[in-house]
Design a protein around this motif. Structure first.
Motif, PDB file in Angstrom:
ATOM      1  N   GLY A 153     -18.081 -19.249   1.659  1.00  0.00           N
ATOM      2  CA  GLY A 153     -18.470 -19.545   3.039  1.00  0.00           C
ATOM      3  C   GLY A 153     -17.286 -19.677   3.977  1.00  0.00           C
ATOM      4  N   SER A 154     -16.207 -20.283   3.504  1.00  0.00           N
ATOM      5  CA  SER A 154     -15.036 -20.479   4.376  1.00  0.00           C
ATOM      6  C   SER A 154     -14.399 -19.155   4.776  1.00  0.00           C
ATOM      7  N   ARG A 155     -14.673 -18.129   4.005  1.00  0.00           N
ATOM      8  CA  ARG A 155     -14.148 -16.802   4.315  1.00  0.00           C
ATOM      9  C   ARG A 155     -15.179 -15.942   5.050  1.00  0.00           C
ATOM     10  N   GLY A 156     -16.277 -16.569   5.455  1.00  0.00           N
ATOM     11  CA  GLY A 156     -17.298 -15.856   6.219  1.00  0.00           C
ATOM     12  C   GLY A 156     -18.070 -14.840   5.404  1.00  0.00           C
ATOM     13  N   ARG A 157     -18.252 -15.119   4.124  1.00  0.00           N
ATOM     14  CA  ARG A 157     -18.897 -14.150   3.233  1.00  0.00           C
ATOM     15  C   ARG A 157     -20.239 -14.617   2.673  1.00  0.00           C
ATOM     16  N   LEU A 158     -20.895 -15.558   3.336  1.00  0.00           N
ATOM     17  CA  LEU A 158     -22.185 -16.030   2.823  1.00  0.00           C
ATOM     18  C   LEU A 158     -23.217 -14.908   2.743  1.00  0.00           C
ATOM     19  N   ALA A 159     -23.127 -13.942   3.636  1.00  0.00           N
ATOM     20  CA  ALA A 159     -24.073 -12.823   3.613  1.00  0.00           C
ATOM     21  C   ALA A 159     -23.937 -12.010   2.323  1.00  0.00           C
ATOM     22  N   ALA A 160     -22.791 -12.110   1.668  1.00  0.00           N
ATOM     23  CA  ALA A 160     -22.565 -11.371   0.424  1.00  0.00           C
ATOM     24  C   ALA A 160     -23.065 -12.134  -0.802  1.00  0.00           C
ATOM     25  N   LEU A 161     -23.539 -13.350  -0.617  1.00  0.00           N
ATOM     26  CA  LEU A 161     -23.959 -14.168  -1.754  1.00  0.00           C
ATOM     27  C   LEU A 161     -25.036 -13.501  -2.621  1.00  0.00           C
ATOM     28  N   PRO A 162     -26.051 -12.855  -2.047  1.00  0.00           N
ATOM     29  CA  PRO A 162     -27.018 -12.165  -2.912  1.00  0.00           C
ATOM     30  C   PRO A 162     -26.367 -11.077  -3.776  1.00  0.00           C
ATOM     31  N   ALA A 163     -25.454 -10.315  -3.201  1.00  0.00           N
ATOM     32  CA  ALA A 163     -24.768  -9.269  -3.973  1.00  0.00           C
ATOM     33  C   ALA A 163     -23.850  -9.884  -5.026  1.00  0.00           C
ATOM     34  N   ILE A 164     -23.242 -11.011  -4.707  1.00  0.00           N
ATOM     35  CA  ILE A 164     -22.396 -11.711  -5.677  1.00  0.00           C
ATOM     36  C   ILE A 164     -23.245 -12.134  -6.873  1.00  0.00           C
ATOM     37  N   ALA A 165     -24.411 -12.701  -6.600  1.00  0.00           N
ATOM     38  CA  ALA A 165     -25.304 -13.144  -7.676  1.00  0.00           C
ATOM     39  C   ALA A 165     -25.759 -11.962  -8.532  1.00  0.00           C
ATOM     40  N   GLU A 166     -26.069 -10.848  -7.901  1.00  0.00           N
ATOM     41  CA  GLU A 166     -26.503  -9.666  -8.653  1.00  0.00           C
ATOM     42  C   GLU A 166     -25.384  -9.137  -9.542  1.00  0.00           C
ATOM     43  N   GLN A 167     -24.177  -9.063  -9.000  1.00  0.00           N
ATOM     44  CA  GLN A 167     -23.056  -8.567  -9.799  1.00  0.00           C
ATOM     45  C   GLN A 167     -22.687  -9.550 -10.908  1.00  0.00           C
ATOM     46  N   PHE A 168     -22.863 -10.829 -10.653  1.00  0.00           N
ATOM     47  CA  PHE A 168     -22.655 -11.842 -11.688  1.00  0.00           C
ATOM     48  C   PHE A 168     -23.592 -11.560 -12.864  1.00  0.00           C
ATOM     49  N   GLU A 169     -24.852 -11.254 -12.561  1.00  0.00           N
ATOM     50  CA  GLU A 169     -25.833 -10.972 -13.614  1.00  0.00           C
ATOM     51  C   GLU A 169     -25.479  -9.714 -14.394  1.00  0.00           C
ATOM     52  N   VAL A 170     -24.936  -8.719 -13.717  1.00  0.00           N
ATOM     53  CA  VAL A 170     -24.509  -7.497 -14.406  1.00  0.00           C
ATOM     54  C   VAL A 170     -23.382  -7.830 -15.382  1.00  0.00           C
ATOM     55  N   LEU A 171     -22.418  -8.606 -14.932  1.00  0.00           N
ATOM     56  CA  LEU A 171     -21.307  -9.002 -15.801  1.00  0.00           C
ATOM     57  C   LEU A 171     -21.801  -9.850 -16.974  1.00  0.00           C
ATOM     58  N   ARG A 172     -22.747 -10.719 -16.702  1.00  0.00           N
ATOM     59  CA  ARG A 172     -23.300 -11.563 -17.765  1.00  0.00           C
ATOM     60  C   ARG A 172     -24.019 -10.707 -18.810  1.00  0.00           C
ATOM     61  N   ALA A 173     -24.793  -9.744 -18.353  1.00  0.00           N
ATOM     62  CA  ALA A 173     -25.518  -8.867 -19.280  1.00  0.00           C
ATOM     63  C   ALA A 173     -24.539  -8.077 -20.151  1.00  0.00           C
ATOM     64  N   GLU A 174     -23.449  -7.612 -19.551  1.00  0.00           N
ATOM     65  CA  GLU A 174     -22.433  -6.894 -20.327  1.00  0.00           C
ATOM     66  C   GLU A 174     -21.810  -7.808 -21.371  1.00  0.00           C
TER      67      GLU A 174
END
Length: 178
Positions: A82-103
């Motif tokens: 949030g401090s870097r103004g990236r809250l809008a990217a949070l859904p994409a961050i969560a999705e990519q986190f799940e991809v990494l977790r699945a791998e």
């Protein structure tokens, strides 16, 4: 402005590595999913994330308040995002986190689209074959699409195997018209 997935990638990787190192993948996964749901909400986005009158810190505080109980380390992560103004990217961050977790967990979600309902034996047979081919644990979701006429379409990540009658007819038509 950079693509959301490009912005999200380093944050997702950092979150994943932290959660993995602290043996908290499952906890972070669930809590990130909650934060993703809040951040992706159209009303929240319009009233908070896209509101130019609110500072980054105010937006982050509101997001954390709406999310409720989150692990302190995840709160700190969201504050950093949030401090870097990236809250809008949070859904994409969560999705990519799940991809990494699945791998990491060597698992893949497979969607099977078939012309008719598949019984448990058919699903097990497909799961066994896919597990052998992909060398991963398989989680199956099934869907029926009568337009396929017969056969199945398998989607596992970026891999698509089209064994449907409709797909075969389309390929035959394309071959004959070439």
């Amino acid at each position: 402005m950079a693509e959301t997935s490009t912005v999200a990638r380093p944050y997702a990787k950092a979150a994943f590595e932290y959660a993995r190192d602290h043996k908290a993948l499952e906890a972070w996964s669930g809590q990130l999913a909650s934060a993703k749901q809040v951040a992706a909400d159209a009303d929240f986005d319009a009233k908070v994330v896209s509101n130019p009158k609110l500072s980054h810190d105010q937006k982050t505080a509101l997001l954390l308040e709406v999310c409720g109980e989150l692990d302190e380390s995840l709160c700190n992560f969201i504050r950093t995002v949030g401090s870097r103004g990236r809250l809008a990217a949070l859904p994409a961050i969560a999705e990519q986190f799940e991809v990494l977790r699945a791998e990491e967990e060597k698992r893949v979600d497979v969607t099977i689209v078939s012309a008719f309902d598949l019984d448990a034996a058919q699903q097990d047979k497909l799961a066994t074959a896919l597990k052998k081919r992909l060398n991963r644990e398989i989680s199956i979701t099934t869907r029926v699409d009568r337009a396929l006429m017969g056969g199945v379409i398998l989607r596992a990540g970026d891999t698509v195997i089209d064994g449907s009658v409709r797909g075969r007819l389309t390929r035959l038509r394309d071959a004959l018209s070439a």
